[in-house]
Design a protein around this motif. Structure first.
Motif, PDB file in Angstrom:
ATOM      1  N   UNK A 185      15.615   1.312  17.467  1.00 28.37           N
ATOM      2  CA  UNK A 185      14.615   0.257  17.436  1.00 28.37           C
ATOM      3  C   UNK A 185      13.600   0.482  16.321  1.00 28.37           C
ATOM      4  N   UNK A 186      14.010   1.199  15.285  1.00 26.81           N
ATOM      5  CA  UNK A 186      13.142   1.469  14.136  1.00 26.81           C
ATOM      6  C   UNK A 186      13.730   0.805  12.882  1.00 26.81           C
ATOM      7  N   UNK A 187      12.864   0.153  12.128  1.00 28.44           N
ATOM      8  CA  UNK A 187      13.255  -0.501  10.875  1.00 28.44           C
ATOM      9  C   UNK A 187      12.505   0.193   9.746  1.00 28.44           C
ATOM     10  N   UNK A 188      13.200   0.503   8.660  1.00 28.53           N
ATOM     11  CA  UNK A 188      12.557   1.084   7.487  1.00 28.53           C
ATOM     12  C   UNK A 188      12.776   0.136   6.316  1.00 28.53           C
ATOM     13  N   UNK A 189      11.648  -0.286   5.696  1.00 25.42           N
ATOM     14  CA  UNK A 189      11.690  -1.184   4.550  1.00 25.42           C
ATOM     15  C   UNK A 189      11.074  -0.515   3.328  1.00 25.42           C
ATOM     16  N   UNK A 190      11.564  -0.896   2.149  1.00 26.46           N
ATOM     17  CA  UNK A 190      11.049  -0.337   0.900  1.00 26.46           C
ATOM     18  C   UNK A 190      10.878  -1.450  -0.134  1.00 26.46           C
ATOM     19  N   UNK A 191       9.785  -1.381  -0.861  1.00 27.82           N
ATOM     20  CA  UNK A 191       9.578  -2.258  -2.011  1.00 27.82           C
ATOM     21  C   UNK A 191       8.732  -1.508  -3.021  1.00 27.82           C
ATOM     22  N   UNK A 192       9.232  -1.414  -4.226  1.00 30.47           N
ATOM     23  CA  UNK A 192       8.518  -0.697  -5.286  1.00 30.47           C
ATOM     24  C   UNK A 192       7.252  -1.439  -5.687  1.00 30.47           C
ATOM     25  N   UNK A 193       6.168  -0.702  -5.812  1.00 34.38           N
ATOM     26  CA  UNK A 193       4.923  -1.238  -6.348  1.00 34.38           C
ATOM     27  C   UNK A 193       4.938  -0.924  -7.840  1.00 34.38           C
ATOM     28  N   UNK A 194       5.229  -1.919  -8.658  1.00 37.24           N
ATOM     29  CA  UNK A 194       5.396  -1.681 -10.096  1.00 37.24           C
ATOM     30  C   UNK A 194       4.087  -1.310 -10.790  1.00 37.24           C
ATOM     31  N   UNK A 195       2.956  -1.753 -10.243  1.00 41.85           N
ATOM     32  CA  UNK A 195       1.666  -1.440 -10.856  1.00 41.85           C
ATOM     33  C   UNK A 195       1.240  -0.005 -10.569  1.00 41.85           C
ATOM     34  N   UNK A 250       0.808  -1.216   0.000  1.00 43.46           N
ATOM     35  CA  UNK A 250       0.000   0.000   0.000  1.00 43.46           C
ATOM     36  C   UNK A 250       0.846   1.273   0.000  1.00 43.46           C
ATOM     37  N   UNK A 251       1.998   1.240   0.707  1.00 40.48           N
ATOM     38  CA  UNK A 251       2.767   2.470   0.918  1.00 40.48           C
ATOM     39  C   UNK A 251       4.127   2.512   0.245  1.00 40.48           C
ATOM     40  N   UNK A 252       4.711   1.373  -0.049  1.00 37.29           N
ATOM     41  CA  UNK A 252       6.072   1.220  -0.572  1.00 37.29           C
ATOM     42  C   UNK A 252       7.151   1.429   0.494  1.00 37.29           C
ATOM     43  N   UNK A 253       7.012   2.448   1.315  1.00 35.25           N
ATOM     44  CA  UNK A 253       7.996   2.746   2.361  1.00 35.25           C
ATOM     45  C   UNK A 253       7.312   2.589   3.719  1.00 35.25           C
ATOM     46  N   UNK A 254       7.854   1.699   4.552  1.00 35.21           N
ATOM     47  CA  UNK A 254       7.206   1.376   5.822  1.00 35.21           C
ATOM     48  C   UNK A 254       8.219   1.469   6.961  1.00 35.21           C
ATOM     49  N   UNK A 255       7.779   2.109   8.051  1.00 37.90           N
ATOM     50  CA  UNK A 255       8.610   2.183   9.258  1.00 37.90           C
ATOM     51  C   UNK A 255       7.965   1.302  10.322  1.00 37.90           C
TER      52      UNK A 255
END
Length: 102
Positions: free
Chosen positions: A79-89, A42-47
């Motif tokens: 204690x914070x993790x930031x993840x990213x995944x491109x939403x190609x659609x 939904x967001x691509x970038x999540x904390x």
């Protein structure tokens, strides 16, 4: 894979967002992994906030979560993790200088 400039850009964006999920003493359950996957879609970038009662280290959790969700670890600070995944659609984050493909 994201390059160094893209990672720096994502770190800047991550400073302005609040954690959307918190990881507690139950650690990584399949349900939590699914929630992270949906949030990334939904967001691509999540904390993610790792609570003090979680026995695992944020670094190890970040690696495991990125593998399970096929995302990339942008950073782990405290204690914070930031993840990213491109939403190609339906991309939400456009990197500086990037052309939008239609």
């Amino acid at each position: 894979m994201i390059n160094t400039k893209q990672r720096a850009y994502l770190k800047g964006l991550a400073q302005t967002i609040d954690p959307v999920l918190s990881l507690g003493k139950s650690s990584l359950t399949p349900e939590f992994t699914e929630a992270v996957s949906e949030a990334i879609k939904a967001r691509e970038l999540v904390k993610i906030n790792v609570l003090k009662n979680c026995m695992d280290t944020p670094q190890s959790l970040a690696v495991t979560l990125s593998e399970r969700t096929r995302s990339e670890v942008v950073q782990v600070i405290g204690r914070k993790i930031v993840l990213y995944k491109r939403n190609h659609d339906n991309p939400k984050i456009i990197f500086p200088g990037e052309k939008i493909k239609k």
